[in-house]
Design a protein around this motif. Structure first.
Motif, PDB file in Angstrom:
ATOM      1  N   ALA A   1     -47.021 107.583  77.384  1.00  0.00           N
ATOM      2  CA  ALA A   1     -46.736 108.872  76.805  1.00  0.00           C
ATOM      3  C   ALA A   1     -46.557 108.584  75.298  1.00  0.00           C
ATOM      4  O   ALA A   1     -47.287 109.457  74.566  1.00  0.00           O
ATOM      5  CB  ALA A   1     -45.318 109.179  77.406  1.00  0.00           C
TER       6      ALA A   1
ATOM      7  N   TYR B   1     -42.939 112.211  72.318  1.00  0.00           N
ATOM      8  CA  TYR B   1     -42.804 111.221  73.547  1.00  0.00           C
ATOM      9  C   TYR B   1     -41.437 110.694  73.995  1.00  0.00           C
ATOM     10  O   TYR B   1     -40.595 110.675  72.845  1.00  0.00           O
ATOM     11  CB  TYR B   1     -43.622 110.047  73.382  1.00  0.00           C
ATOM     12  CG  TYR B   1     -42.997 108.974  72.428  1.00  0.00           C
ATOM     13  CD1 TYR B   1     -42.243 107.833  72.830  1.00  0.00           C
ATOM     14  CD2 TYR B   1     -43.619 109.071  71.010  1.00  0.00           C
ATOM     15  CE1 TYR B   1     -41.692 107.102  71.894  1.00  0.00           C
ATOM     16  CE2 TYR B   1     -42.945 108.103  70.113  1.00  0.00           C
ATOM     17  CZ  TYR B   1     -42.065 107.275  70.430  1.00  0.00           C
ATOM     18  OH  TYR B   1     -41.441 106.430  69.519  1.00  0.00           O
TER      19      TYR B   1
ATOM     20  N   SER C   1     -45.465 104.090  82.274  1.00  0.00           N
ATOM     21  CA  SER C   1     -45.676 105.368  82.030  1.00  0.00           C
ATOM     22  C   SER C   1     -45.146 105.830  80.600  1.00  0.00           C
ATOM     23  O   SER C   1     -45.902 106.826  80.040  1.00  0.00           O
ATOM     24  CB  SER C   1     -45.012 106.316  82.919  1.00  0.00           C
ATOM     25  OG  SER C   1     -45.561 105.889  84.256  1.00  0.00           O
TER      26      SER C   1
ATOM     27  N   TYR D   1     -46.866 117.203  69.304  1.00  0.00           N
ATOM     28  CA  TYR D   1     -46.508 116.186  70.668  1.00  0.00           C
ATOM     29  C   TYR D   1     -45.211 115.463  70.093  1.00  0.00           C
ATOM     30  O   TYR D   1     -44.958 114.938  69.053  1.00  0.00           O
ATOM     31  CB  TYR D   1     -47.582 115.407  70.647  1.00  0.00           C
ATOM     32  CG  TYR D   1     -48.877 116.118  71.384  1.00  0.00           C
ATOM     33  CD1 TYR D   1     -48.662 116.231  72.845  1.00  0.00           C
ATOM     34  CD2 TYR D   1     -49.607 116.906  70.670  1.00  0.00           C
ATOM     35  CE1 TYR D   1     -49.971 117.199  73.394  1.00  0.00           C
ATOM     36  CE2 TYR D   1     -50.799 117.878  71.199  1.00  0.00           C
ATOM     37  CZ  TYR D   1     -50.715 117.822  72.652  1.00  0.00           C
ATOM     38  OH  TYR D   1     -51.704 118.373  72.958  1.00  0.00           O
TER      39      TYR D   1
ATOM     40  N   LEU E   1     -44.331 114.365  76.322  1.00  0.00           N
ATOM     41  CA  LEU E   1     -44.900 113.347  77.259  1.00  0.00           C
ATOM     42  C   LEU E   1     -43.600 112.298  77.566  1.00  0.00           C
ATOM     43  O   LEU E   1     -43.324 111.682  76.705  1.00  0.00           O
ATOM     44  CB  LEU E   1     -45.891 112.634  76.886  1.00  0.00           C
ATOM     45  CG  LEU E   1     -47.186 113.596  76.460  1.00  0.00           C
ATOM     46  CD1 LEU E   1     -48.127 113.067  75.309  1.00  0.00           C
ATOM     47  CD2 LEU E   1     -48.068 113.810  77.783  1.00  0.00           C
ATOM     48  N   SER E   2     -43.515 112.064  78.765  1.00  0.00           N
ATOM     49  CA  SER E   2     -42.351 111.040  79.025  1.00  0.00           C
ATOM     50  C   SER E   2     -42.472 110.238  80.183  1.00  0.00           C
ATOM     51  O   SER E   2     -43.174 110.769  81.298  1.00  0.00           O
ATOM     52  CB  SER E   2     -40.937 112.316  79.593  1.00  0.00           C
ATOM     53  OG  SER E   2     -39.845 111.544  79.921  1.00  0.00           O
TER      54      SER E   2
ATOM     55  N   SER F   1     -49.154 110.600  72.614  1.00  0.00           N
ATOM     56  CA  SER F   1     -48.477 111.751  71.690  1.00  0.00           C
ATOM     57  C   SER F   1     -49.060 111.235  70.267  1.00  0.00           C
ATOM     58  O   SER F   1     -49.271 111.908  69.529  1.00  0.00           O
ATOM     59  CB  SER F   1     -47.150 111.560  71.879  1.00  0.00           C
ATOM     60  OG  SER F   1     -46.557 110.267  71.207  1.00  0.00           O
TER      61      SER F   1
END
Length: 645
Positions: A114, A136, A110, A134, A104-105, A118
């Motif tokens: 992320a 990030y 944002s 997960y 997740l980036s 995660s």
């Protein structure tokens, strides 16, 4: 003017009153538009601010046809179909997790989202006896989680290098790139890289503008614009080699403040998608749209539960505003992941309102040892990077005064003895304490703790949510939640709702407090700090909107304000945007000074003097707008009104 090529995508200033009626407002990305609901936000009192921002948050859940009928919404068939397809890709990864990774980036808010998600989904997997899947990425690294470092999201190459590091050795990687406005170069570079390497990477882009509104100005260290990257992803979506998830959720209550609705919608969309994937994977059953809808509806009910506390939220807002007005500090002290939400809210006040990092500040009570990728990045980095329980006890508690406010954020499942001890310590220093306490039906706050607080925002989550949620998983998704550790999933989902509710409340309180302080003009962040290219373009648009002067004149005034006292040379004018931002991010009140210079047609020092003589930034600008000698219009604050009605 040297360097004007870089400003070609900026439109010429429309005539007064024509911003909404001309092609300009139609072309402005939804995430940057002025929300008609809040056009008079700066005139509202605390109770009205809560009501207006609550209405804006409710727009996340509006269905197609209710508003912005030409855009797909969160509940649209096209969005739900894509969510199901992405959930299936995550399921495939969960079935064979050994050599896979979900990244997740994002940058700024944002990236912080992320990080939070995660952490949450790795905790879920741990609770189910599975290995974490997960990770990030946040532009600027872990320091950007707890401090404002907005400029780091402007590099596409930085994004790619960070992605290569975390994905090394993995055979299958899903990269969920989050950019609320479809604008962050950090994410654009990663998505482009993934599309060039589809044997390993699957890119998923999440944002809240149509692709036609994605940023189209050149990225300094990359060959494509964000829009070109997103258009390429749309083409590849036909073969499910890339996905774009971009429902419209309406303009922010505070124009462009994507930390608010954009951040909330990111959390809602991705937690719905990922939770549905986890719940159905064990039985090999594909996620259905109906399953997604039930989770989304539960988040929608969480909005109603949260804003049922409007009057107490307004009380807290007034207290926070009073502390800030008296030059006091506001400390948000949260337990577990609610502490992360508190940190996020404090950090985001810095660039949003030009606030000092000490003005509104979050602290995390509890163990965070396994949360960060590079915890060493945060060690001994100075007070701006301090956020732990120890930091609060050693550097904040001893210096608290009676003009400071401390908000305690906890659930009744936390260690209430620990809460009680800390509250008693703080109360010796300041009486301005409040609580945000989450409980479920049947739980009640101990009397000893309750009597310490003059005001408590008490959010009680109905058990019906979880009974209902358990039933729908069984009936609609073809999977009984009782099959595999029901408590783990229920605890996880309850945590998501408490986090979202806390985020809504803190965003509303900190935004409203700054509105009451005179930091907002209409619903525009007039005093934001220009920390990246997105904020540079937003600043320029505000100068055009409120001065009514030409694009060229507004560019000149903005650059003069940024570089003063150095006179503008052709060399400075022709410099890359990044050079202007590097200087601007260290300066306060760049935009109001530039605007006053335009309105009074005066020098930068004269504009500074006008600002210094006024009670607040917005008072200075309103006075200038109302004054004689305006050549293009009497007052854009008035001429805008008919266009918005």
């Amino acid at each position: 003017m040297p360097g004007t090529k870089r400003f070609q995508h900026v439109i010429e200033t429309p005539e007064p009153g024509q911003w909404e009626l001309s092609g300009y407002e139609a072309a402005v990305p939804i995430t940057e538009k002025s929300n008609p609901l809040t056009r008079d936000l700066d005139k509202a009192d605390a109770e009205q601010i809560v009501q207006l921002l609550g209405q804006c948050d409710a727009e996340i859940f509006q269905e197609e046809g209710q508003a912005m009928p030409t855009y797909q919404r969160l509940y649209s068939e096209s969005v739900l179909t894509t969510m199901v397809q992405v959930a299936e890709k995550v399921q495939d990864m969960l079935k064979e997790p050994e050599e896979g990774l979900v990244v997740l980036s994002g940058g700024g808010t944002s990236g912080r989202m992320a990080f939070l998600m995660s952490v949450s989904f790795n905790q879920l997997m741990k609770g189910l006896g599975q290995k974490p899947l997960y990770t990030y990425l946040i532009a600027g690294g872990d320091r950007s989680v707890v401090a404002s470092r907005e400029r780091t999201e402007d590099s596409a190459l930085h994004g790619i290098e960070e992605l290569k590091k975390v994905a090394a050795g993995k055979k299958r990687v899903i990269v969920i790139g989050i950019s609320v406005g479809l604008s962050a170069p950090f994410v654009a570079g990663q998505m482009d890289y993934c599309m060039d390497n589809t044997d390993v990477f699957l890119p998923v882009l999440v944002g809240f503008n149509p692709v036609s509104m994605a940023r189209n100005d050149p990225i300094e260290d990359w060959s494509s614009t964000f829009r070109q990257v997103a258009e390429r992803m749309q083409k590849m979506q036909e073969k499910q080699e890339a996905f774009v998830l971009n429902p419209a959720v309406g303009p922010e209550g505070l124009s462009g403040s994507s930390r608010m609705k954009g951040g909330s919608a990111t959390k809602i969309l991705l937690e719905t998608l990922l939770l549905a994937a986890h719940k159905t994977v064990d039985r090999g059953i594909a996620t259905s749209q109906r399953c997604l809808l039930e989770i989304l509806r539960t988040f929608e009910r969480a909005h109603q539960v949260t804003y049922s506390q409007s009057s107490k939220i307004a009380t807290l807002m007034k207290q926070v505003s009073t502390s800030l007005e008296k030059k006091g500090r506001v400390h948000l002290v949260g337990w577990q992941t609610l502490g992360i939400i508190a940190i996020m809210d404090g950090v985001e006040c810095i660039h949003t309102f030009g606030a000092d990092f000490r003005d509104v500040r979050g602290f995390l009570i509890g163990d965070h040892s396994d949360m960060f990728n590079q915890k060493a990045e945060l060690t001994n980095q100075g007070p701006q990077f301090s956020f732990s329980q120890e930091d609060f006890l050693t550097s904040i508690l001893p210096s608290l005064t009676d003009i400071d406010t401390v908000l305690f954020i906890f659930t009744l499942d936390d260690n209430l003895k620990e809460v009680l001890t800390l509250v008693e310590q703080v109360k010796e220093k300041t009486t301005n304490i409040q609580a945000l306490a989450h409980s479920t039906v049947g739980q009640s706050l101990p009397t000893a703790l309750k009597k310490l607080f003059p005001s408590i925002i008490s959010i009680t989550w109905p058990l019906l949510f979880f009974e209902y949620e358990g039933n729908f998983i069984q009936v609609n998704c073809g999977y009984s939640i009782h099959h595999h550790n029901p408590k783990t999933f229920r605890t996880c989902f309850l945590k998501f709702q408490r986090e979202l509710s806390t985020k809504w409340i803190l965003n509303t309180v900190s935004t409203g407090a700054h509105v009451l302080l005179g930091k907002i003009l209409q619903n525009h962040m007039l005093d934001l700090r220009i920390g990246n290219s997105k904020l540079f373009w937003r600043a320029l648009a505000m100068l055009q909107r409120f001065s009514g002067q030409s694009k060229a004149r507004c560019i000149e005034s903005l650059l003069q304000s940024i570089h003063f006292p150095q006179p503008l040379s052709d060399e400075i004018r022709a410099a890359p945007i990044s050079c202007h931002i590097q200087i601007a991010q260290e300066k306060e009140q760049v935009i109001p000074i530039a605007l006053l210079s335009l309105l009074f047609r005066c020098s930068i020092p004269e504009a500074q003097a006008h600002l210094a003589a006024a009670p607040s930034v917005c008072d200075a600008v309103r006075s200038a707008l109302a004054g004689p000698g305006r050549k293009r219009s009497a007052d854009p604050l008035e001429t805008l009104q008919p266009a918005l009605q």
